[in-house]
Design a protein around this motif. Structure first.
Motif, PDB file in Angstrom:
ATOM      1  N   LYS A  77       0.844  -1.182   0.000  1.00  0.00           N
ATOM      2  CA  LYS A  77       0.000   0.000   0.000  1.00  0.00           C
ATOM      3  C   LYS A  77       0.887   1.242   0.000  1.00  0.00           C
ATOM      4  O   LYS A  77       2.029   1.201   0.455  1.00  0.00           O
ATOM      5  CB  LYS A  77      -0.925  -0.012   1.217  1.00  0.00           C
ATOM      6  CG  LYS A  77      -1.902  -1.176   1.245  1.00  0.00           C
ATOM      7  CD  LYS A  77      -2.757  -1.135   2.497  1.00  0.00           C
ATOM      8  CE  LYS A  77      -3.729  -2.304   2.550  1.00  0.00           C
ATOM      9  NZ  LYS A  77      -4.526  -2.304   3.800  1.00  0.00           N
ATOM     10  N   SER A  78       0.333   2.351  -0.491  1.00  0.00           N
ATOM     11  CA  SER A  78       1.140   3.567  -0.591  1.00  0.00           C
ATOM     12  C   SER A  78       1.618   4.025   0.776  1.00  0.00           C
ATOM     13  O   SER A  78       2.725   4.568   0.906  1.00  0.00           O
ATOM     14  CB  SER A  78       0.329   4.681  -1.262  1.00  0.00           C
ATOM     15  OG  SER A  78      -0.826   4.995  -0.495  1.00  0.00           O
ATOM     16  N   GLU A  79       0.827   3.772   1.822  1.00  0.00           N
ATOM     17  CA  GLU A  79       1.240   4.197   3.161  1.00  0.00           C
ATOM     18  C   GLU A  79       2.311   3.297   3.772  1.00  0.00           C
ATOM     19  O   GLU A  79       2.901   3.628   4.805  1.00  0.00           O
ATOM     20  CB  GLU A  79       0.031   4.271   4.107  1.00  0.00           C
ATOM     21  CG  GLU A  79      -0.711   2.957   4.290  1.00  0.00           C
ATOM     22  CD  GLU A  79      -1.890   2.799   3.356  1.00  0.00           C
ATOM     23  OE1 GLU A  79      -2.834   2.081   3.732  1.00  0.00           O
ATOM     24  OE2 GLU A  79      -1.870   3.403   2.254  1.00  0.00           O
ATOM     25  N   ASP A  80       2.555   2.133   3.136  1.00  0.00           N
ATOM     26  CA  ASP A  80       3.576   1.221   3.668  1.00  0.00           C
ATOM     27  C   ASP A  80       4.992   1.662   3.296  1.00  0.00           C
ATOM     28  O   ASP A  80       5.956   1.238   3.933  1.00  0.00           O
ATOM     29  CB  ASP A  80       3.346  -0.196   3.141  1.00  0.00           C
ATOM     30  CG  ASP A  80       2.070  -0.826   3.687  1.00  0.00           C
ATOM     31  OD1 ASP A  80       1.664  -0.443   4.799  1.00  0.00           O
ATOM     32  OD2 ASP A  80       1.490  -1.688   3.003  1.00  0.00           O
ATOM     33  N   VAL A  81       5.137   2.451   2.235  1.00  0.00           N
ATOM     34  CA  VAL A  81       6.464   2.795   1.737  1.00  0.00           C
ATOM     35  C   VAL A  81       6.752   4.285   1.956  1.00  0.00           C
ATOM     36  O   VAL A  81       5.849   5.082   2.223  1.00  0.00           O
ATOM     37  CB  VAL A  81       6.598   2.450   0.237  1.00  0.00           C
ATOM     38  CG1 VAL A  81       6.331   0.985   0.001  1.00  0.00           C
ATOM     39  CG2 VAL A  81       5.643   3.292  -0.594  1.00  0.00           C
TER      40      VAL A  81
END
Length: 887
Positions: A526-530
C-alpha cells in the motif's frame, strides 16, 4: 443448459460394450489426467455440512473442484429445491440470488434447461413435497431426489396421468408444466400429447407454437372449463385452476369432450415413490453405480468443461454436491482445466461416492455457500462464462436449527503479511450449530502469539518474520488464524509501476509498488507502507499519486521499504510544438529540449504545418524491443504532406534508459507493422543522440533493442560478418530457415532493390508499376518505391527482369540515383574501364569516388554479379554515407 431440444443420446451396442470392458482392464490413469500435487481444505458451512476445496496440479494444468458434503441424518439439516426468481418457472435466477432469497446456507445449480426457448428445465422438479414439473418421458435421463424421510433416490423417474371429462371420457396426460423436448422416438413432446400447465409454470400458458398448427388450450377453473381456444396466443393461467394443452388426438379430445362449462379432472403418479418425494431435480446420465463406472453413459457431453454432479454414499447418509471449475485468466492462462464426463465419474468414485447423477454443467455450473460467521452465501467457484448464469432451479441446503448462543469466532484477514505493513482482521460470531450470530466488533480483543508484532484495534503490525497465530476473543468465544509473516531478510527488491513517467505539466499518475521475495513471490504494498520522495523539481507525490510541476522539468521518484529502494525517472514535457515545412528552406522544431525535427529544404513539395507531440508508449512492439519514449510527427489535420526526401530526427537519451542497441521505429499503416528507421548514434558518456532519417509520418518510438545479435551458421569468421549481422538486426536482410545466410549466393535485381529499400526505409507508394514481366509479390513494394524515386526504370522493352542476376554496373547506377550522388567522379582508373558500359560509366565513377564500390586488383568487373555478402557490405556503406550526409 440445452442448446438443442435434448442432449445427444448414446445407445448401447455390443461393440461399445466390448470396448468399454476392455477399457476397464486399463489402469485408471490411462483414462484421465495425472495428478502431480493436490491440496484439500475444508470449512464448516453449518452443522452437518462442510465445504471442501480440492486444488490439483495435473499434467494438463491446474484443476479445481469444490465439494459440498451434507449429512442427511442430521436433524437440523434440510435439502430442498429452490425454484426460479419467484418460486415459479417463469423467470430464472442466479444460484447465489436464489440461495439468498430462500435462506439457504448453500446451493448448487440443478437441471438442464431449454435456454433458447423458454428457460424451463427438462426433467422432474419437486419442492417441499409439491410437484412443480413432471419427469420427461425418456428412459435415459436420471434425476436426483430426496424423500420426506431424507432418503436419497437417483433413478430414471417415470410419469403417468389421465384427464377425465365430465362425460366419462378420458385421455392420457403426458406431463405437467413441461417445455418442448424430444421424447425417445426423437419426436417432439408437443405432438399428439395432452399437457397440463398450472400457475407454477408462470402467469401465461404456452399458446400456439411456431411450426405446429391445431394446438388447442382449455382454461380450467375450479374443475370447470372456462373457454377453449385454438391456435391462439397464451392466456392467463387461473391461480385456482390450470390450462390443458393438446395437439392432434389430444386436441380432438378437448374439442369433443371439454366444451365450456363442462367438468374435468385429472390424476397422475410419479415413480418411484412419487407420493414420498420432498425435493427433486432432473439430470442427465448416471455417473457412478455401486461405486463403479456404469456399463455406459446414457448421455455424454464430450470435452473438458465445468461440471456439476449430485452423489450419495453407500449408506445413503451423505450427500455430495460437486462443482468442477473451468476457467482461464484474462491473459489466457489456465486457472482450472475442467473435466470430461468420464473424469468426473472417476473423481466421484475416488472421494467415496456410491451413486451419482450428472447435472447441468458448462456456464451453468455454480456453487454458493455461506462462510462460517456470514449471514449470506458467497460464490465459491468461478463460473465458466464471464458471470453467473441465470438457471431455473438449484439444490439448496438449509439449516433448521434454532438460534443458539455465541460459541466461537471466525477470523478473516490476510494469510500472508510483510513485516512493516499492516493487516486488518475481522471476526464474525457463530453458535453451537455453526450458524451466524451478530456481535459487536469493537468488543473483540485481539492478540498474536508469539508476540512478533502489535495490534492497534483489529489491525496487526508485524515486526519480524515467522508464523504467527492471530487470536480473537469475545467473552468465552475465541477464534484463531495462522498468518505467515515475511521478514526483511527474505525480501529481494521493489518493483514500481510505471517504471518511468513522462507527462505534461500538471498531470497526475497513480503509482503502485510490489515487493519481491527471494523465493520469487510478489506482493502488493500500500502507498502508506512505503516512503516516497521526489528528487528534483518534477512535481510532488501524495498518497501514491504523482502530480507534475506546472512547467517542463525532470527528476526522479525515490521509493524505499525495509532497506530496499527503487527509483522512477520523471520527465515533465510540453504536449506539442509546431513547425512550418517549406519547400525552399530548412525548418525545424524542438520538443522539451530532447527531440529535434528538421525538414531540409526540398524535403516537402509544398508548405505544410507539422505537429510534434509526446505520445503514449505502445504495447504492440515486436518481441525484444523495450520502449523508452514515444512521439508523433504528423501534418496538421486536413493537410497532406508529400516527401521528396526524408526528414531528420535527433533524439536525446541516456544510457541509463538504453543499455543495449538504440533504435527508432515508425508505424507503417500500409504494411501494418513497425519499421526500423535508418539511424546513427553520437555522443559520449551517458548523454547520447540517435539521429534518424525518416520517410513518413505517424508514431515513432525510441526503443532499446535487447534481442541477441543476429548470428548465422555460415558467417562466423567471414570478412562480411559484421555488416551482415548489423543489417540483419535492423531487418534489412534475412537468413534462411535452416539458420544460414548463404554469403556466396548471387543477388538478383529484385533482391538488391529490396535490400536498398529496406535500408533507406522507403515508404510504399499508392500505385504499383506495370512491367511486362511479373515482379514477385514480396519485392513489389520495394520495386514500386524505387520506380517512384527514379532509382530504376526497367529495360527498354518494358521488362524489369526481377530474377536476373544484378551486375556491378547496375548496382552502381541504382546506388548513385538512390543517394543522388552529385558531381563527376573523375576519370576511371580501373584496368577494365573500357568494359564499363556507357549507361553506367558516370555512376561507377561517382560511387567509386564516394567509396561505395571498390575494385579488386585494379579491376572493377562491371559485368560480374554480386554475392549476398558483397551486397551486404555495399548496403552498409550506402546507409552510413546517407546518414553522414544528413540528406
Amino acid at each position: 443448459m440445452l442448446t438443442k431440444k435434448i442432449l445427444r443420446i448414446i445407445k448401447p451396442d455390443p461393440l461399445k460394450l466390448v470396448l468399454f470392458f476392455i477399457c476397464l482392464l486399463l489402469p485408471s490413469w490411462a483414462l484421465a489426467y495425472q495428478v502431480v500435487s493436490k491440496t484439500v481444505s475444508e470449512e464448516t458451512v453449518t452443522r452437518g455440512a462442510v465445504l471442501q476445496t480440492v486444488r490439483m496440479t495435473t499434467n494438463e494444468g491446474p484443476l479445481n473442484v469444490y465439494i459440498l458434503k451434507a449429512d442427511l441424518s442430521d436433524p437440523y439439516l434440510k435439502v430442498d429445491t429452490i425454484v426460479g426468481a419467484d418460486g415459479t418457472l417463469a423467470k430464472n435466477q442466479t444460484v447465489t440470488a436464489m440461495a439468498g432469497r430462500a435462506g439457504a446456507v448453500a446451493a448448487v445449480n440443478g437441471d438442464f434447461f431449454q435456454m433458447k426457448e423458454s428457460g424451463r428445465p427438462i426433467g422432474l422438479l419437486y419442492q417441499g413435497g409439491r410437484l412443480i414439473e413432471s419427469p420427461a418421458l425418456r428412459s435415459d435421463m436420471y434425476g436426483f431426489a430426496v424423500t420426506k424421510d431424507k432418503l436419497p433416490i437417483l433413478e430414471v423417474f417415470q410419469f403417468s396421468g389421465q384427464v377425465t371429462a365430465g362425460n366419462g371420457k378420458s385421455f392420457p396426460l403426458s406431463g405437467i408444466n413441461k417445455p418442448g423436448y424430444l421424447v425417445m422416438s426423437d419426436a417432439s413432446s408437443d405432438v399428439d400429447s395432452l399437457l397440463l400447465y398450472n400457475s407454477l409454470w408462470g402467469p401465461v400458458s404456452r399458446g400456439r407454437l411456431a411450426g405446429l398448427t391445431g394446438v388447442v388450450e382449455a382454461v380450467v377453473k375450479n374443475g370447470v372449463v372456462q373457454q377453449v381456444l385454438t391456435d391462439q396466443p397464451g392466456v392467463p393461467i387461473p391461480p385456482d385452476g390450470y390450462v390443458l394443452r393438446g395437439h392432434g388426438q389430444a386436441a380432438r379430445f378437448i374439442l369433443e369432450n371439454l366444451p365450456a362449462g363442462s367438468k374435468v379432472s385429472y390424476t397422475y403418479s410419479v415413480m418411484p415413490q412419487g407420493d414420498k418425494l420432498f425435493a427433486a431435480v432432473g439430470g442427465q446420465a448416471l455417473l457412478v453405480e455401486e461405486g463403479r463406472l456404469p456399463a455406459y453413459f446414457t448421455q455424454n457431453i464430450a470435452g473438458k468443461h465445468a461440471r456439476t454432479a449430485a452423489g450419495v454414499s453407500k449408506d445413503g447418509k451423505t450427500l455430495y454436491l460437486v462443482a468442477v471449475e473451468k476457467q482461464s485468466a484474462s491473459d489466457g492462462t489456465v486457472v482450472s482445466r475442467g473435466m470430461t464426463q468420464e473424469e468426473l465419474a472417476e473423481f466421484l468414485i475416488s472421494i467415496g461416492v456410491w451413486r451419482a447423477v450428472n447435472l447441468d454443467g458448462g456456464g451453468s455450473t455454480t456453487l454458493a455457500a455461506r462462510h462460517l460467521g456470514d449471514f449470506n452465501v458467497s460464490l465459491i467457484n468461478r463460473p465458466q462464462g464471464k458471470s453467473q448464469r441465470s438457471v431455473p432451479n438449484a439444490i439448496g441446503i438449509f439449516s433448521t436449527a434454532p438460534p443458539g448462543k455465541l460459541k466461537g469466532l471466525a477470523i478473516s484477514g490476510p494469510s500472508v503479511l510483510i513485516a512493516g505493513t499492516k493487516g486488518e482482521f475481522t471476526a464474525k460470531g457463530y453458535d453451537q450449530y455453526y450458524n451466524p450470530v451478530r456481535i459487536e466488533p469493537e468488543k473483540v480483543s485481539w492478540s498474536a502469539a508469539p508476540a512478533a508484532g502489535k495490534f492497534e484495534g483489529s489491525v496487526f503490525l508485524p515486526e519480524r518474520g515467522g508464523t504467527v497465530t492471530v487470536q480473537a476473543a469475545l467473552g468465552s468465544a475465541t477464534g484463531a488464524a495462522a498468518v505467515r509473516v515475511i521478514g526483511p531478510e527474505m525480501l529481494a527488491g521493489l518493483v514500481v509501476s510505471p517504471s518511468s513517467i513522462s507527462v505534461e505539466p500538471g498531470q497526475s499518475v497513480e503509482l503502485s509498488v510490489q515487493v519481491k521475495t527471494k523465493e520469487g513471490e510478489t506482493f502488493a504494498l500500500k502507498s502508506e507502507d512505503v516512503r516516497w520522495a521526489v528528487d528534483g523539481t518534477a512535481g510532488v507525490i501524495a498518497n501514491g499519486k504523482f502530480t507534475a510541476a506546472a512547467g517542463p522539468a525532470s527528476g526522479k521518484i525515490e521509493v524505499s521499504f525495509q532497506g530496499l529502494s527503487a527509483s522512477v525517472p520523471v520527465s515533465v514535457r510540453l504536449p506539442s510544438v509546431e513547425l512550418q515545412a517549406e519547400p525552399g528552406k530548412d525548418s525545424e522544431a524542438v520538443l522539451d529540449g530532447r527531440v529535434r525535427v528538421r525538414f531540409p529544404a526540398g524535403s516537402a513539395n509544398y508548405p505544410v504545418k507539422i505537429q510534434l507531440s509526446n505520445a503514449g508508449i505502445p504495447v504492440d512492439l515486436p518481441e525484444g524491443f523495450v520502449p523508452v519514449e514515444a512521439i508523433t510527427v504528423t501534418p496538421e489535420e486536413g493537410q497532406k504532406a508529400v516527401l521528396n526526401a526524408p526528414w531528420r530526427l535527433s533524439w536525446n537519451y541516456s544510457t541509463a534508459a538504453v543499455n543495449a542497441r538504440p533504435a527508432v521505429l515508425l508505424w507503417d499503416p500500409v504494411q501494418n507493422k513497425w519499421r526500423e528507421q535508418p539511424a546513427k548514434v553520437e555522443g559520449e558518456g551517458q548523454a547520447r543522440i540517435i539521429s534518424a532519417a525518416v520517410w513518413g509520418f505517424g508514431k515513432l518510438v525510441l526503443v532499446d533493442d535487447r534481442r541477441p545479435p543476429a548470428v548465422f551458421k555460415d558467417t562466423e569468421g567471414h570478412w562480411a560478418a559484421s555488416a551482415i549481422s548489423n543489417l540483419a538486426g535492423r531487418g534489412v536482410i534475412n537468413g534462411f530457415p535452416d539458420g544460414t545466410f548463404g554469403p556466396a549466393q548471387t543477388v538478383t535485381r529484385a533482391q538488391f532493390v529490396a535490400m536498398l529499400a529496406a535500408a533507406l526505409q522507403w515508404a510504399t507508394p499508392e500505385s504499383m508499376p506495370a512491367f511486362k514481366d511479373a515482379v514477385p509479390a514480396w519485392a513489389m513494394p520495394a520495386v514500386a518505391a524505387a520506380v517512384a524515386r527514379g532509382v530504376i526504370s526497367g529495360y527498354p522493352d518494358g521488362t524489369f527482369a526481377p530474377d536476373a542476376r544484378i551486375t556491378r554496373s547496375e548496382m552502381a547506377v541504382m546506388i548513385c540515383r538512390a543517394l543522388a550522388l552529385e558531381g563527376a567522379g573523375g576519370s576511371l582508373q580501373y584496368r577494365d574501364s573500357a568494359a564499363i558500359p556507357d549507361f553506367a560509366r558516370d555512376a561507377v565513377a561517382r560511387a567509386s569516388a564516394a567509396g561505395l564500390l571498390q575494385g579488386s586488383e585494379g579491376y572493377f568487373r562491371p559485368w560480374d554479379g554480386a554475392t549476398r555478402a558483397e551486397a551486404a557490405v555495399v548496403i552498409s556503406r550506402v546507409l552510413a554515407l546517407w546518414l553522414e550526409r544528413g540528406s
